[in-house]
Write a protein that holds these residues in place. Structure first.
Motif, mmCIF file in Angstrom:
data_model
loop_
_atom_site.group_PDB
_atom_site.id
_atom_site.type_symbol
_atom_site.label_atom_id
_atom_site.label_comp_id
_atom_site.label_asym_id
_atom_site.label_seq_id
_atom_site.Cartn_x
_atom_site.Cartn_y
_atom_site.Cartn_z
ATOM 1 N N ASP A 1 -45.594 4.596 41.281
ATOM 2 C CA ASP A 1 -45.724 6.040 41.053
ATOM 3 C C ASP A 1 -46.300 6.778 42.263
ATOM 4 O O ASP A 1 -46.770 7.907 42.138
ATOM 5 C CB ASP A 1 -46.583 6.313 39.817
ATOM 6 N N THR B 1 -44.644 10.073 42.606
ATOM 7 C CA THR B 1 -44.487 10.875 41.396
ATOM 8 C C THR B 1 -45.532 11.988 41.361
ATOM 9 O O THR B 1 -46.727 11.709 41.493
ATOM 10 C CB THR B 1 -44.625 9.991 40.145
ATOM 11 N N SER C 1 -50.478 6.024 36.341
ATOM 12 C CA SER C 1 -49.469 6.002 35.282
ATOM 13 C C SER C 1 -49.636 4.826 34.324
ATOM 14 O O SER C 1 -50.296 3.828 34.633
ATOM 15 C CB SER C 1 -48.076 5.967 35.911
ATOM 16 N N ARG D 1 -47.996 3.596 24.174
ATOM 17 C CA ARG D 1 -46.642 3.686 24.757
ATOM 18 C C ARG D 1 -46.427 4.999 25.502
ATOM 19 O O ARG D 1 -45.824 5.031 26.568
ATOM 20 C CB ARG D 1 -45.622 3.534 23.617
ATOM 21 N N TRP D 2 -46.932 6.093 24.946
ATOM 22 C CA TRP D 2 -46.803 7.406 25.587
ATOM 23 C C TRP D 2 -48.156 7.970 26.009
ATOM 24 O O TRP D 2 -48.260 9.149 26.366
ATOM 25 C CB TRP D 2 -46.091 8.381 24.648
ATOM 26 N N PRO E 1 -41.496 2.126 30.574
ATOM 27 C CA PRO E 1 -40.160 2.437 31.102
ATOM 28 C C PRO E 1 -40.052 3.795 31.774
ATOM 29 O O PRO E 1 -39.387 3.930 32.824
ATOM 30 C CB PRO E 1 -39.264 2.352 29.860
ATOM 31 N N GLN E 2 -40.713 4.812 31.222
ATOM 32 C CA GLN E 2 -40.578 6.149 31.790
ATOM 33 C C GLN E 2 -41.188 6.246 33.189
ATOM 34 O O GLN E 2 -40.786 7.078 33.997
ATOM 35 C CB GLN E 2 -41.198 7.198 30.863
ATOM 36 N N GLU F 1 -38.504 5.042 35.574
ATOM 37 C CA GLU F 1 -37.447 6.056 35.668
ATOM 38 C C GLU F 1 -37.905 7.254 36.496
ATOM 39 O O GLU F 1 -37.154 7.761 37.352
ATOM 40 C CB GLU F 1 -37.037 6.497 34.262
ATOM 41 N N ASP F 2 -39.127 7.714 36.285
ATOM 42 C CA ASP F 2 -39.649 8.838 37.066
ATOM 43 C C ASP F 2 -39.741 8.481 38.546
ATOM 44 O O ASP F 2 -39.425 9.300 39.417
ATOM 45 C CB ASP F 2 -41.032 9.249 36.558
ATOM 46 N N ASP G 1 -36.498 8.692 40.420
ATOM 47 C CA ASP G 1 -36.116 10.072 40.729
ATOM 48 C C ASP G 1 -36.836 10.599 41.972
ATOM 49 O O ASP G 1 -36.411 11.608 42.550
ATOM 50 C CB ASP G 1 -36.440 10.991 39.538
ATOM 51 N N LEU H 1 -35.935 -2.398 32.690
ATOM 52 C CA LEU H 1 -36.789 -1.662 31.777
ATOM 53 C C LEU H 1 -37.025 -2.492 30.522
ATOM 54 O O LEU H 1 -36.146 -3.232 30.079
ATOM 55 C CB LEU H 1 -36.134 -0.337 31.387
ATOM 56 N N ASP I 1 -36.412 -1.693 23.602
ATOM 57 C CA ASP I 1 -37.119 -1.203 22.420
ATOM 58 C C ASP I 1 -37.754 -2.358 21.651
ATOM 59 O O ASP I 1 -38.871 -2.230 21.123
ATOM 60 C CB ASP I 1 -36.169 -0.426 21.509
#
Length: 323
Positions: free
Chosen positions: A27, A30, A76, A99-100, A151-152, A155-156, A159, A188, A191
């Motif tokens: 990150d 990011t 992160s 998770r979030w 996972p996010q 992905e971030d 980008d 990644l 689920d």
């Protein structure tokens, strides 16, 4: 056993000499996480970057590191397979998990210590008004084999030009780097795999994994406060034990142990004496004392004085979260 002044100085990492890495993790580009600094003090740590400077390469059964961040900068969401213990050296920090990142959170002040449960996604941010520093103890010689990212986060990072290979190494497209032939991107988590990561609440975590500095200072008025270990306030056995020592609880006579011992100064200046000389340790300094060396500690000045003492144990550096 004796050590020369030069030999002992090589085992001391001064706070003012710490060399940061700003590209240690995925990150690093990011927004919101791109100003953090990572420090590897003892052992290889868990950095994913070849740019990471290691101050002392030999590991005593655990790793010592640190994270420095300006206000509003965050680390992160990630997980570890072995222990990750932080204490706040400077500033005010919010730790969050799930998770979030919304399963639970706790705010730590200077000196507070958090034995973050293994196997949960965790992150942290500096919510103070100045540059902050947290010191870290990581279980195992290889610090658990690296970091598992939510996972996010992967992905971030993609980008913003950073790709993590399945080999655990970072590749920065902003520097013209690409995955080597035969190396795939880190997959990644599925689920189904994500279901294995617990979502404990603050009520589940804080009473059993957080110890407050001023409570420990009161406990350490006349004898070392056992923080992490079999008889500690936080009763895990992560491959090391942690105690808080104050001017009232430091042994008066020289002592030696057959285990590796790391001294991490929280407050005050401490004089370390051994057969061969003496050195003064300041707040933020880290000293690796070898097994068998007789040594003594004493505060050098009046006022508040405290340090965390970490010792290796025979316990495996395994999971700490019991659920």
């Amino acid at each position: 056993m004796s050590l020369s002044l030069q030999e002992m100085e090589s085992r001391i990492v001064r706070y003012g000499d710490l060399q940061p890495c700003r590209t240690a993790f995925i990150d690093a580009h990011t927004p919101g996480s791109d100003q953090k600094e990572n420090f590897t003090i003892i052992g290889g740590g868990v950095s994913e970057s070849a740019d990471q400077h290691v101050h002392i390469t030999d590991t005593p059964g655990f790793n010592i590191g640190a994270a420095g961040q300006p206000p509003k900068c965050r680390n992160s969401l990630h997980s570890h397979r072995t222990a990750e213990v932080f204490f706040v050296l400077k500033g005010r920090w919010r730790f969050f998990w799930g998770r979030w990142g919304n399963a639970g959170e706790v705010v730590l002040e200077e000196g507070d210590i958090f034995n973050i449960p293994t196997g949960i996604f965790r992150g942290f941010e500096n919510i103070g008004t100045d540059y902050g520093m947290i010191m870290a103890i990581l279980g195992g010689d290889d610090a658990g084999g690296g970091v598992i990212w939510a996972p996010q986060v992967i992905e971030d990072a993609r980008d913003h030009g950073l790709v993590l290979g399945e080999n655990g190494k970072l590749y920065d497209s902003k520097k013209g780097q690409a995955l080597p032939e035969g190396v795939k991107p880190m997959p990644l988590l599925t689920d189904e795999e994500l279901k294995a990561f617990p979502e404990p609440t603050a009520r589940d975590v804080v009473p059993h994994y957080v110890a407050r500095y001023w409570d420990l200072m009161a406990m350490a008025a006349t004898e070392p406060a056992k923080v992490i270990g079999e008889n500690g306030v936080l009763r895990d056995k992560p491959g090391f034990e942690v105690e808080l020592l104050t001017r009232g609880s430091i042994p008066a006579d020289p002592y030696a142990t057959d285990r590796h011992e790391v001294l991490m100064v929280m407050r005050g200046h401490w004089t370390l004496r051994w057969d061969g000389g003496q050195k003064v340790l300041a707040p933020g300094d880290t000293c690796a004392v070898p097994p068998g060396l007789r040594h003594a500690l004493a505060p050098s000045m009046t006022g508040e004085a405290s340090l965390y003492r970490v010792r290796s144990t025979g316990d495996p550096a395994g999971a700490t979260w019991q659920g």
